[in-house]
Design a protein around this motif. Structure first.
Motif, PDB file in Angstrom:
ATOM      1  N   SER A   1      53.503 -61.701  -3.140  1.00 30.89           N
ATOM      2  CA  SER A   1      53.730 -61.434  -1.717  1.00 30.89           C
ATOM      3  C   SER A   1      55.175 -61.734  -1.342  1.00 30.89           C
ATOM      4  O   SER A   1      55.814 -62.615  -1.924  1.00 30.89           O
ATOM      5  N   LEU A   2      55.659 -60.986  -0.369  1.00 32.09           N
ATOM      6  CA  LEU A   2      56.983 -61.213   0.187  1.00 32.09           C
ATOM      7  C   LEU A   2      56.865 -61.235   1.698  1.00 32.09           C
ATOM      8  O   LEU A   2      56.422 -60.262   2.309  1.00 32.09           O
ATOM      9  N   ALA A   3      57.239 -62.366   2.298  1.00 32.93           N
ATOM     10  CA  ALA A   3      57.208 -62.530   3.750  1.00 32.93           C
ATOM     11  C   ALA A   3      58.642 -62.654   4.255  1.00 32.93           C
ATOM     12  O   ALA A   3      59.228 -63.742   4.221  1.00 32.93           O
ATOM     13  N   PRO A   4      59.258 -61.549   4.705  1.00 35.19           N
ATOM     14  CA  PRO A   4      60.648 -61.585   5.152  1.00 35.19           C
ATOM     15  C   PRO A   4      60.780 -62.163   6.559  1.00 35.19           C
ATOM     16  O   PRO A   4      59.838 -62.165   7.355  1.00 35.19           O
ATOM     17  N   ASP A   5      61.982 -62.624   6.861  1.00 40.00           N
ATOM     18  CA  ASP A   5      62.305 -63.139   8.195  1.00 40.00           C
ATOM     19  C   ASP A   5      63.287 -62.192   8.861  1.00 40.00           C
ATOM     20  O   ASP A   5      64.466 -62.151   8.515  1.00 40.00           O
ATOM     21  N   ALA A   6      62.801 -61.427   9.842  1.00 40.81           N
ATOM     22  CA  ALA A   6      63.665 -60.469  10.529  1.00 40.81           C
ATOM     23  C   ALA A   6      64.751 -61.147  11.359  1.00 40.81           C
ATOM     24  O   ALA A   6      65.682 -60.483  11.813  1.00 40.81           O
ATOM     25  N   LEU A   7      64.638 -62.461  11.550  1.00 40.35           N
ATOM     26  CA  LEU A   7      65.663 -63.189  12.298  1.00 40.35           C
ATOM     27  C   LEU A   7      66.827 -63.625  11.419  1.00 40.35           C
ATOM     28  O   LEU A   7      67.778 -64.239  11.917  1.00 40.35           O
ATOM     29  N   SER A   8      66.768 -63.315  10.132  1.00 35.09           N
ATOM     30  CA  SER A   8      67.809 -63.778   9.202  1.00 35.09           C
ATOM     31  C   SER A   8      69.231 -63.446   9.654  1.00 35.09           C
ATOM     32  O   SER A   8      70.117 -64.309   9.593  1.00 35.09           O
ATOM     33  N   PRO A   9      69.512 -62.211  10.140  1.00 29.26           N
ATOM     34  CA  PRO A   9      70.891 -61.922  10.561  1.00 29.26           C
ATOM     35  C   PRO A   9      71.363 -62.776  11.737  1.00 29.26           C
ATOM     36  O   PRO A   9      72.576 -62.854  12.003  1.00 29.26           O
ATOM     37  N   LEU A  10      70.425 -63.416  12.442  1.00 29.64           N
ATOM     38  CA  LEU A  10      70.777 -64.267  13.587  1.00 29.64           C
ATOM     39  C   LEU A  10      70.679 -65.746  13.236  1.00 29.64           C
ATOM     40  O   LEU A  10      70.759 -66.602  14.119  1.00 29.64           O
ATOM     41  N   GLY A  11      70.468 -66.045  11.953  1.00 34.64           N
ATOM     42  CA  GLY A  11      70.376 -67.434  11.526  1.00 34.64           C
ATOM     43  C   GLY A  11      69.001 -67.841  11.047  1.00 34.64           C
ATOM     44  O   GLY A  11      68.818 -68.943  10.556  1.00 34.64           O
ATOM     45  N   GLY A  12      67.996 -66.973  11.229  1.00 36.82           N
ATOM     46  CA  GLY A  12      66.656 -67.269  10.744  1.00 36.82           C
ATOM     47  C   GLY A  12      65.780 -67.948  11.784  1.00 36.82           C
ATOM     48  O   GLY A  12      66.239 -68.340  12.870  1.00 36.82           O
ATOM     49  N   TYR A  13      64.495 -68.060  11.464  1.00 37.91           N
ATOM     50  CA  TYR A  13      63.542 -68.719  12.360  1.00 37.91           C
ATOM     51  C   TYR A  13      64.087 -70.077  12.774  1.00 37.91           C
ATOM     52  O   TYR A  13      64.434 -70.907  11.932  1.00 37.91           O
TER      53      TYR A  13
ATOM     54  N   LEU B   1      50.883 -71.917  -7.603  1.00 35.73           N
ATOM     55  CA  LEU B   1      51.765 -70.836  -7.170  1.00 35.73           C
ATOM     56  C   LEU B   1      53.219 -71.108  -7.545  1.00 35.73           C
ATOM     57  O   LEU B   1      53.655 -72.261  -7.618  1.00 35.73           O
ATOM     58  N   ASP B   2      53.948 -70.025  -7.757  1.00 35.33           N
ATOM     59  CA  ASP B   2      55.409 -70.052  -7.701  1.00 35.33           C
ATOM     60  C   ASP B   2      55.784 -69.475  -6.347  1.00 35.33           C
ATOM     61  O   ASP B   2      55.529 -68.290  -6.075  1.00 35.33           O
ATOM     62  N   SER B   3      56.364 -70.290  -5.482  1.00 36.39           N
ATOM     63  CA  SER B   3      56.670 -69.859  -4.120  1.00 36.39           C
ATOM     64  C   SER B   3      58.041 -70.383  -3.730  1.00 36.39           C
ATOM     65  O   SER B   3      58.266 -71.593  -3.705  1.00 36.39           O
ATOM     66  N   ASP B   4      58.955 -69.471  -3.440  1.00 38.80           N
ATOM     67  CA  ASP B   4      60.311 -69.885  -3.096  1.00 38.80           C
ATOM     68  C   ASP B   4      60.986 -68.776  -2.298  1.00 38.80           C
ATOM     69  O   ASP B   4      60.514 -67.637  -2.258  1.00 38.80           O
ATOM     70  N   TYR B   5      62.113 -69.125  -1.683  1.00 37.72           N
ATOM     71  CA  TYR B   5      62.834 -68.170  -0.858  1.00 37.72           C
ATOM     72  C   TYR B   5      63.768 -67.312  -1.712  1.00 37.72           C
ATOM     73  O   TYR B   5      64.375 -67.783  -2.673  1.00 37.72           O
ATOM     74  N   ILE B   6      63.857 -66.053  -1.322  1.00 37.61           N
ATOM     75  CA  ILE B   6      64.792 -65.115  -1.947  1.00 37.61           C
ATOM     76  C   ILE B   6      65.602 -64.464  -0.830  1.00 37.61           C
ATOM     77  O   ILE B   6      65.288 -64.616   0.368  1.00 37.61           O
ATOM     78  N   THR B   7      66.610 -63.724  -1.193  1.00 36.37           N
ATOM     79  CA  THR B   7      67.358 -62.949  -0.200  1.00 36.37           C
ATOM     80  C   THR B   7      67.586 -61.539  -0.734  1.00 36.37           C
ATOM     81  O   THR B   7      67.617 -61.309  -1.940  1.00 36.37           O
ATOM     82  N   TYR B   8      67.715 -60.610   0.198  1.00 32.65           N
ATOM     83  CA  TYR B   8      68.118 -59.242  -0.145  1.00 32.65           C
ATOM     84  C   TYR B   8      68.963 -58.715   1.005  1.00 32.65           C
ATOM     85  O   TYR B   8      68.948 -59.261   2.113  1.00 32.65           O
ATOM     86  N   GLU B   9      69.711 -57.670   0.730  1.00 32.93           N
ATOM     87  CA  GLU B   9      70.658 -57.160   1.721  1.00 32.93           C
ATOM     88  C   GLU B   9      69.933 -56.449   2.872  1.00 32.93           C
ATOM     89  O   GLU B   9      68.982 -55.702   2.661  1.00 32.93           O
ATOM     90  N   SER B  10      70.393 -56.697   4.083  1.00 30.67           N
ATOM     91  CA  SER B  10      69.913 -55.980   5.260  1.00 30.67           C
ATOM     92  C   SER B  10      70.671 -54.661   5.357  1.00 30.67           C
ATOM     93  O   SER B  10      71.894 -54.665   5.490  1.00 30.67           O
ATOM     94  N   PRO B  11      69.982 -53.504   5.261  1.00 32.52           N
ATOM     95  CA  PRO B  11      70.691 -52.222   5.208  1.00 32.52           C
ATOM     96  C   PRO B  11      71.573 -51.937   6.411  1.00 32.52           C
ATOM     97  O   PRO B  11      72.660 -51.381   6.270  1.00 32.52           O
TER      98      PRO B  11
ATOM     99  N   LEU C   1      60.103 -65.323   1.901  1.00 30.97           N
ATOM    100  CA  LEU C   1      59.344 -66.212   1.024  1.00 30.97           C
ATOM    101  C   LEU C   1      58.594 -65.354   0.011  1.00 30.97           C
ATOM    102  O   LEU C   1      57.730 -64.550   0.383  1.00 30.97           O
ATOM    103  N   LEU C   2      58.935 -65.512  -1.258  1.00 28.00           N
ATOM    104  CA  LEU C   2      58.280 -64.787  -2.344  1.00 28.00           C
ATOM    105  C   LEU C   2      57.285 -65.728  -3.020  1.00 28.00           C
ATOM    106  O   LEU C   2      57.659 -66.816  -3.472  1.00 28.00           O
ATOM    107  N   SER C   3      56.022 -65.301  -3.086  1.00 27.74           N
ATOM    108  CA  SER C   3      54.968 -66.153  -3.647  1.00 27.74           C
ATOM    109  C   SER C   3      54.147 -65.351  -4.647  1.00 27.74           C
ATOM    110  O   SER C   3      53.834 -64.182  -4.410  1.00 27.74           O
ATOM    111  N   LYS C   4      53.780 -66.005  -5.752  1.00 28.80           N
ATOM    112  CA  LYS C   4      52.934 -65.339  -6.746  1.00 28.80           C
ATOM    113  C   LYS C   4      52.176 -66.393  -7.542  1.00 28.80           C
ATOM    114  O   LYS C   4      52.596 -67.553  -7.626  1.00 28.80           O
ATOM    115  N   PRO C   5      51.052 -65.994  -8.138  1.00 26.29           N
ATOM    116  CA  PRO C   5      50.314 -66.938  -8.973  1.00 26.29           C
ATOM    117  C   PRO C   5      51.164 -67.391 -10.151  1.00 26.29           C
ATOM    118  O   PRO C   5      51.901 -66.602 -10.748  1.00 26.29           O
ATOM    119  N   LYS C   6      51.053 -68.648 -10.478  1.00 25.12           N
ATOM    120  CA  LYS C   6      51.834 -69.191 -11.587  1.00 25.12           C
ATOM    121  C   LYS C   6      51.254 -68.722 -12.920  1.00 25.12           C
ATOM    122  O   LYS C   6      50.037 -68.627 -13.078  1.00 25.12           O
TER     123      LYS C   6
END
Length: 295
Positions: A128-140, A68-78, A87-92
């Protein structure tokens, strides 16, 4: 101290844990009520330890899986402010564009179990993309108790917008074929339902033991649904008949499975609510559903 097994635990203890996990009891109240079941060599501390998630020993796909290629990404919270980490993961070395799946956590942020589910999804041939809704508060924060407390501070409508933005991020990803599904657990199950309400182009939704949308909201769903419930989860299951009535009345494609004699959280292999037979069957159905609907 007695070594606990699942069969040693009364159903009332699982029900108490469900109330605690869904903020109906604080920790002090949970421990007080749990003490009623600390009998016959079973201590409160052993019950607490047994019911708590074990993330260290339960990962099915390692973070450094070589396929797998699996690593963290970020995008803007509207609307929530700042950025959302995911966490963005995909087959290598995939030679073709892949269907996408958003993986949505429970009411405690992006913990190791949900990250693992994201990687499991990628192993099955998706991006796959597994977002963390706690990101604006510092994350899990590293533990579920504090994660639950943090998530209560977020506005649920703002979180809906964050997960809609995850859909947009994944849909425009260079390795995605533009077909997007969503799977979510508990809070994430409700959120999967709400993305089906809010995104007419959504390809498929698989809510696990998630609260149902209102009748008015449910009538707006276009995506096919695969609904996964545990028989003993009476709190969530109470809303299913009304939900099914709206789906049928509006000719919305859906299949509902109620897995016998299992609790809310039966897919989560880090706690004793886990049921391997139901989890494996439900997951095989989930992957087959996505492969059919997102091709």
């Amino acid at each position: 101290m007695k070594d606990l097994k699942k069969e040693d635990i009364k159903q009332e203890v699982f029900d108490l844990y469900d109330d605690y996990a869904h903020n109906k009891l604080n920790r002090r109240q949970f421990v007080e009520k749990l003490s009623l079941y600390a009998v016959g060599g079973i201590t409160v501390s052993s019950l607490l330890s047994f019911m708590s998630p074990n993330y260290i020993d339960c990962l099915l796909v390692k973070a450094n899986d070589p396929t797998l290629d699996s690593d963290y990404i970020t995008y803007e919270s509207p609307k929530g402010g700042g950025t959302i980490k995911g966490l963005l993961s995909k087959p290598k070395n995939s030679k073709t564009k892949l269907p996408g799946v958003i993986v949505i956590h429970e009411n405690r942020g992006l913990n190791p179990y949900i990250e693992d589910v994201g990687r499991r999804t990628a192993k099955a041939g998706f991006i796959s993309l597994a977002p963390d809704a706690l990101s604006p508060l510092g994350g899990y924060p590293g533990n579920d108790d504090d994660g639950r407390t943090m998530q209560k501070k977020r506005d649920r409508n703002e979180m809906i917008e964050d997960f809609i933005e995850a859909y947009n991020y994944l849909k425009s990803h260079k390795d995605c074929n533009g077909k997007i599904g969503v799977v979510g657990f508990c809070f994430g199950g409700w959120m999967a339902n709400m993305l089906a309400v809010r995104i007419p182009e959504l390809g498929a939704a698989v809510p696990y033991y998630g609260r149902q949308p209102s009748d008015e909201e449910a009538a707006k769903i276009k995506a096919p649904l695969l609904l996964q419930y545990g028989e003993l989860d009476t709190r969530v299951n109470a809303g299913l008949p009304a939900f099914e009535a709206v789906l049928k009345a509006n000719n919305i494609a859906y299949t509902a499975h109620i897995y016998p004699n299992v609790n809310h959280g039966f897919h989560n292999n880090t706690t004793p609510r886990f049921d391997k037979e139901a989890a494996d069957l439900s997951w095989s159905r989930t992957i087959a559903f996505f492969k059919e609907k997102l091709k």
